[in-house]
Each structure stands twice: as C-alpha cells, then as structure tokens.
Design a protein around this motif. Structure first.
Motif, PDB file in Angstrom:
ATOM      1  N   GLY A   1       0.852  -1.201  -0.071  1.00 47.40           N
ATOM      2  CA  GLY A   1       0.113   0.139   0.000  1.00 47.40           C
ATOM      3  C   GLY A   1       0.989   1.314  -0.207  1.00 47.40           C
ATOM      4  N   ALA A   2       2.027   1.148   0.691  1.00 44.30           N
ATOM      5  CA  ALA A   2       2.893   2.425   0.805  1.00 44.30           C
ATOM      6  C   ALA A   2       3.607   2.527  -0.603  1.00 44.30           C
ATOM      7  N   GLY A   3       3.855   1.810  -1.202  1.00 39.96           N
ATOM      8  CA  GLY A   3       4.821   1.736  -2.210  1.00 39.96           C
ATOM      9  C   GLY A   3       3.824   1.660  -3.595  1.00 39.96           C
ATOM     10  N   ALA A   4       2.705   1.022  -3.904  1.00 36.65           N
ATOM     11  CA  ALA A   4       2.175   0.753  -4.889  1.00 36.65           C
ATOM     12  C   ALA A   4       0.804   1.418  -5.064  1.00 36.65           C
ATOM     13  N   HIS A   5       0.230   2.123  -3.939  1.00 32.54           N
ATOM     14  CA  HIS A   5      -0.914   2.996  -4.011  1.00 32.54           C
ATOM     15  C   HIS A   5      -2.227   1.789  -4.305  1.00 32.54           C
ATOM     16  N   ALA A   6      -3.222   2.588  -5.104  1.00 32.85           N
ATOM     17  CA  ALA A   6      -4.351   2.009  -5.498  1.00 32.85           C
ATOM     18  C   ALA A   6      -4.253   0.716  -6.071  1.00 32.85           C
ATOM     19  N   ILE A   7      -3.484   0.459  -6.933  1.00 37.96           N
ATOM     20  CA  ILE A   7      -3.422  -0.608  -7.934  1.00 37.96           C
ATOM     21  C   ILE A   7      -2.796  -1.798  -6.949  1.00 37.96           C
ATOM     22  N   GLY A   8      -1.698  -1.448  -6.290  1.00 33.05           N
ATOM     23  CA  GLY A   8      -1.034  -2.488  -5.327  1.00 33.05           C
ATOM     24  C   GLY A   8      -2.177  -2.834  -4.391  1.00 33.05           C
ATOM     25  N   THR A   9      -2.802  -2.052  -3.812  1.00 30.50           N
ATOM     26  CA  THR A   9      -3.911  -2.347  -2.900  1.00 30.50           C
ATOM     27  C   THR A   9      -4.973  -3.307  -3.477  1.00 30.50           C
ATOM     28  N   SER A  10      -5.263  -3.298  -4.661  1.00 33.66           N
ATOM     29  CA  SER A  10      -6.172  -4.026  -5.393  1.00 33.66           C
ATOM     30  C   SER A  10      -5.587  -5.499  -5.356  1.00 33.66           C
ATOM     31  N   ALA A  11      -4.374  -5.551  -5.654  1.00 31.29           N
ATOM     32  CA  ALA A  11      -3.597  -6.764  -5.855  1.00 31.29           C
ATOM     33  C   ALA A  11      -3.618  -7.136  -4.155  1.00 31.29           C
ATOM     34  N   ALA A  12      -3.050  -6.458  -3.388  1.00 26.01           N
ATOM     35  CA  ALA A  12      -3.250  -7.020  -1.715  1.00 26.01           C
ATOM     36  C   ALA A  12      -4.443  -7.493  -1.531  1.00 26.01           C
ATOM     37  N   ALA A  13      -5.651  -6.991  -1.860  1.00 25.66           N
ATOM     38  CA  ALA A  13      -7.030  -7.272  -1.559  1.00 25.66           C
ATOM     39  C   ALA A  13      -7.215  -8.882  -1.916  1.00 25.66           C
ATOM     40  N   GLU A  14      -6.690  -9.068  -3.092  1.00 26.86           N
ATOM     41  CA  GLU A  14      -6.733 -10.464  -3.773  1.00 26.86           C
ATOM     42  C   GLU A  14      -6.013 -11.385  -3.149  1.00 26.86           C
ATOM     43  N   GLU A  15      -4.879 -11.032  -2.458  1.00 29.91           N
ATOM     44  CA  GLU A  15      -4.078 -11.834  -1.813  1.00 29.91           C
ATOM     45  C   GLU A  15      -4.633 -12.273  -0.516  1.00 29.91           C
ATOM     46  N   GLY A  16      -5.312 -11.541   0.273  1.00 29.30           N
ATOM     47  CA  GLY A  16      -5.864 -11.790   1.592  1.00 29.30           C
ATOM     48  C   GLY A  16      -6.600 -10.410   2.106  1.00 29.30           C
ATOM     49  N   PRO A  17      -7.659 -10.791   2.913  1.00 23.17           N
ATOM     50  CA  PRO A  17      -8.346  -9.727   3.726  1.00 23.17           C
ATOM     51  C   PRO A  17      -7.526  -8.517   4.690  1.00 23.17           C
ATOM     52  N   VAL A  18      -6.493  -9.364   5.319  1.00 18.81           N
ATOM     53  CA  VAL A  18      -5.303  -8.482   6.108  1.00 18.81           C
ATOM     54  C   VAL A  18      -4.656  -7.808   5.422  1.00 18.81           C
ATOM     55  N   GLN A  19      -4.007  -8.364   4.156  1.00 20.22           N
ATOM     56  CA  GLN A  19      -3.083  -7.743   3.281  1.00 20.22           C
ATOM     57  C   GLN A  19      -4.087  -6.395   2.541  1.00 20.22           C
ATOM     58  N   GLY A  20      -5.282  -6.780   2.469  1.00 24.89           N
ATOM     59  CA  GLY A  20      -6.143  -5.611   1.764  1.00 24.89           C
ATOM     60  C   GLY A  20      -6.304  -4.464   2.608  1.00 24.89           C
ATOM     61  N   ALA A  21      -6.392  -4.919   3.779  1.00 24.87           N
ATOM     62  CA  ALA A  21      -6.714  -3.945   4.965  1.00 24.87           C
ATOM     63  C   ALA A  21      -5.723  -3.155   4.992  1.00 24.87           C
ATOM     64  N   PHE A  22      -4.706  -3.475   5.388  1.00 27.19           N
ATOM     65  CA  PHE A  22      -3.330  -2.782   5.757  1.00 27.19           C
ATOM     66  C   PHE A  22      -2.939  -2.037   4.562  1.00 27.19           C
ATOM     67  N   ALA A  23      -3.080  -2.639   3.496  1.00 24.76           N
ATOM     68  CA  ALA A  23      -2.550  -1.834   2.224  1.00 24.76           C
ATOM     69  C   ALA A  23      -3.416  -0.694   1.834  1.00 24.76           C
ATOM     70  N   SER A  24      -4.617  -0.506   2.320  1.00 22.22           N
ATOM     71  CA  SER A  24      -5.548   0.383   2.079  1.00 22.22           C
ATOM     72  C   SER A  24      -5.235   1.542   3.047  1.00 22.22           C
ATOM     73  N   LEU A  25      -4.787   1.051   4.520  1.00 24.39           N
ATOM     74  CA  LEU A  25      -4.496   2.150   5.509  1.00 24.39           C
ATOM     75  C   LEU A  25      -3.134   2.870   4.777  1.00 24.39           C
ATOM     76  N   ALA A  26      -1.987   2.019   4.506  1.00 26.85           N
ATOM     77  CA  ALA A  26      -0.917   2.430   4.002  1.00 26.85           C
ATOM     78  C   ALA A  26      -0.881   3.598   2.949  1.00 26.85           C
ATOM     79  N   MET A  27      -2.021   2.979   2.155  1.00 28.41           N
ATOM     80  CA  MET A  27      -2.228   3.928   0.925  1.00 28.41           C
ATOM     81  C   MET A  27      -2.687   5.204   1.329  1.00 28.41           C
TER      82      MET A  27
END
Length: 229
Positions: free
Chosen positions: A180-206
């Motif tokens: 989330g910190a390095g790849a903003h919304a596009i990365g956050t979308s990929a993180a959400a597909e990886e898992g709910p925890v990754q998606g949540a923390f990527a959203s926050l980091a973004m």
C-alpha cells in the motif's frame, strides 16, 4: 467507433486476463497490465483518438470511484488490529514517504535532473489524484506524475508479493503495508486479492502514505532547490 466499444472491450479484456491469471499464476499475467498494453496497441494500430476511448469508459470510471470507497470495508473488518498498532503504522508509512521522496531528490540531484521533472516524479508512490495535485503545486507536470503513478502501481502489483516472499517477508500485515505504501491503489487491489488482512493494511498504508507525502514532499522539494542553488 472506439467510443461504442470502449467499455465492453475493456471489461472483456479484464475478465479474459483475470481468467488467464488464475490459470497460469504468473506475475506478468496481470489483469491491469495486459489489458492496458493491448488497448494501447489497438489505439495506435487503428489510429483512434485516446480521448474517444476515455469518453467511452466514463461509466467504468464512475464505478471505479465506488470501488475505491469499498476499500474501507476491510479496514473496518481489521479495525481492532489497526488500533493496536496505529502508532507504528503511521511511523512506518511516514518513513516510507520520506524515503520515497528523499531518494528521488537525491538521485535527481546526482543526475542534475530538471527541477520540473523532479517535482513530477517525487509523488510516484501515491494515488493519482494526490500525485497530480501535489506535483502541480511544486511546479511539476501532472500528466507525467499520473503516468509514473500508473507505472509504479503496476510494477508493485506484478512483482510486489513475489519480491516480498523472496525477501522472507511473509507476515500479512507487513506485506499489506509495504504494498500500500509503495504501489497505492493498484497495489492495494492486488493486496485485497492476496487476502483480507493484506488488503486492509494496504488500504491504510495507501491513505497514510498519501497524506504524509502531501505534507512532506513540498518542503523537501523546496529544501532541495535551496541546497542546489
């Protein structure tokens, strides 16, 4: 003609590449990268105006705004974990923004890059609207900022998780924050597909990294200009 086929073409390409991604499990088979490249190639080959394609995909852009808001759902689901670690999360995301902007300015100074170009690329790791606004406020070119944001986001979505796993980082919260910190919304979308925890923390980091970059980038850039005089 592209105006009429823009939306169904985009949707069909996305669904097709999404199916391929599930089958082949390869980072380059990315449902954002491949459709974008195919559409660019079709526009160039057919001589169609990119503006017509953009106008034809306006309904999808409207839906995208709602999809971004939907990132709040995994944040709500992981609210207890986030509250327990809020201070280190904010610190890590702020340091990420500082490193991203700082290294850009240092490398730009070594290469004697044009200040206008540096102002355009210093916001490469935050979401597009913020990047365009902040870079313009610093005297940069919003179009360049937007293009680099897309490139960085795609790179993060494609190689982010394989790179993290290669580096031995398997903690889902750490993975989400890094993406989330390095790849903003596009990365956050990929993180959400990886898992709910990754998606949540990527959203926050973004969100946190975007705010931190908006706060830190202008004074760092002006400090750079003063130092280079």
């Amino acid at each position: 003609m592209m105006l009429w086929f823009a939306m169904p073409l985009t949707a069909l390409l996305y669904l097709w590449v999404k199916k391929l991604a599930r089958r082949y499990q390869h980072p380059l088979v990315n449902p954002i990268l491949l459709p974008a490249l195919i559409i660019i190639a079709l526009l160039i080959a057919s001589g169609q105006d990119g503006g017509a394609y953009q106008a034809g995909t306006q309904p999808l852009n409207r839906l995208l705004e709602l999809a971004v808001v939907a990132f709040a759902l995994p944040l709500y689901q992981q609210a207890a974990k986030i509250r327990q670690q809020l201070a280190p999360i904010v610190l890590c995301c702020s340091l990420s923004a500082l490193i991203s902007v700082g290294t850009t300015l240092v490398i730009g100074g070594i290469l004697q890059a044009n200040p206008e170009l540096l102002a355009s690329i210093a916001t490469k790791s935050i979401t597009t609207p913020l990047a365009m606004s902040v870079s313009q406020a610093m005297g940069g070119i919003p179009a360049i900022a937007a293009g680099l944001v897309i490139i960085v986001g795609m790179m993060g979505a494609i190689i982010g998780f394989p790179l993290l796993r290669w580096a031995g980082i398997h903690h889902p919260e750490a993975q989400g924050l890094a993406i989330g910190a390095g790849a903003h919304a596009i990365g956050t979308s990929a993180a959400a597909e990886e898992g709910p925890v990754q998606g949540a923390f990527a959203s926050l980091a973004m969100v946190v990294s975007g705010i931190a970059t908006a706060v830190l980038a202008p004074p760092l850039f002006h400090l750079y200009l003063w130092f280079m005089q």
